[in-house]
Design an enzyme around this catalytic site. Structure first.
Site, PDB file in Angstrom:
ATOM      1  CE  LYS A  14     -57.064 -38.754 -60.989  1.00  0.00           C
ATOM      2  NZ  LYS A  14     -56.253 -39.688 -61.789  1.00  0.00           N
ATOM      3  NE  ARG A  89     -51.255 -36.675 -60.220  1.00  0.00           N
ATOM      4  CZ  ARG A  89     -52.379 -36.320 -60.843  1.00  0.00           C
ATOM      5  NH1 ARG A  89     -53.215 -35.497 -60.261  1.00  0.00           N
ATOM      6  NH2 ARG A  89     -52.657 -36.818 -62.031  1.00  0.00           N
ATOM      7  NE  ARG A 128     -57.226 -37.560 -70.929  1.00  0.00           N
ATOM      8  CZ  ARG A 128     -57.030 -37.654 -69.614  1.00  0.00           C
ATOM      9  NH1 ARG A 128     -58.049 -37.834 -68.794  1.00  0.00           N
ATOM     10  NH2 ARG A 128     -55.819 -37.614 -69.122  1.00  0.00           N
ATOM     11  NE  ARG A 134     -54.552 -34.062 -70.010  1.00  0.00           N
ATOM     12  CZ  ARG A 134     -54.875 -34.586 -68.847  1.00  0.00           C
ATOM     13  NH1 ARG A 134     -56.142 -34.612 -68.471  1.00  0.00           N
ATOM     14  NH2 ARG A 134     -53.964 -35.101 -68.071  1.00  0.00           N
ATOM     15  NE  ARG A 145     -50.199 -38.161 -67.506  1.00  0.00           N
ATOM     16  CZ  ARG A 145     -51.211 -38.207 -68.368  1.00  0.00           C
ATOM     17  NH1 ARG A 145     -50.968 -38.313 -69.671  1.00  0.00           N
ATOM     18  NH2 ARG A 145     -52.442 -38.157 -67.925  1.00  0.00           N
TER      19      ARG A 145
END
Ligand code: ATP
Ligand code: MG
Length: 189
Positions: A14, A89, A128, A134, A145
């Site tokens: 996204k 969401r 990532r 992160r 998630r």
């Protein structure tokens, strides 16, 4: 006014595709994930609250999120349009967005659903996490998630189909190839 919802599971791309849309169509970008990470970095009260949820792979409560979204939206004056990245969401957030836009005489132009297979999402997010550090991009939190995505967020696919705003995008392929499909869909509006 172009009001684009960019949608997809964590790691679906996204943020990457939003940056390209902003560049080509000259619209504003709201990434709720980026807003929350900035609050955490600045050590605000909101950031402290958000961190508790994010580290657990959970969503921030709707009331809080809807407030944040409304204030960012109000800060965009004379905008050509907005890309909503990471919001809505939940169904409650989608209903709130519909109402906020309606109050401005607007509506969602298109909802782009970036579909990516689960094994590819895992691979991308782990990578990532290693590169960016992160905190929520570790195997355990990613799994949570994805569960949250399936239970709370994926129902928005049918919700946007019912609104007549749904557009499927194949999120697997080169960044350029995916962007071409997105740009084509936006240009048809
Ligand atoms: P992508 O990789 O496709 O950009 P993402 O799921 O990895 O998506 P963000 O959109 O950056 O990441 O969101 C990170 C976290 O911030 C979420 O897991 C959630 O805890 C919180 N968050 C972001 N947007 C919302 C929202 N609209 N409602 C509730 N919580 C949110
Ligand atoms: Mg993101």
């Amino acid at each position: 006014m172009l009001n684009i919802v960019i949608f997809g599971a964590p790691g679906s791309g996204k943020g990457t595709q939003s940056a390209r849309i902003v560049e080509k169509f000259g619209i504003n970008h709201i990434s709720t994930g980026d807003v929350l990470r900035a609050e955490i970095k600045n050590g605000t009260d909101l950031g402290k609250t958000a961190k508790g949820y994010i580290d657990q792979g959970q969503l921030i409560p709707d009331v809080l999120m809807i407030d944040i979204l409304a204030s960012v939206l109000d800060s965009f004056k004379e905008s050509k349009g907005v890309i909503f990245d990471g919001f809505p969401r939940t169904i409650a957030q989608a209903e709130a967005l519909k109402q906020m836009l309606a109050e401005r005489g607007q509506q969602v132009s298109i909802m782009l659903d970036l579909e990516v297979p689960e094994d590819e999402l895992m691979t991308r997010l782990i990578k990532r996490g290693q590169e960016s550090g992160r905190a929520d991009d570790n195997a355990e939190t990613i799994k949570k998630r994805l569960v949250v995505y399936h239970s709370q967020t994926a129902p928005l696919i049918d919700w946007y189909k019912a609104e007549g705003q749904y557009c499927h995008i194949n999120g697997l392929g080169t960044m350029e190839g995916i962007f071409n499909e997105i740009a084509g869909a936006i240009e048809k509006l």
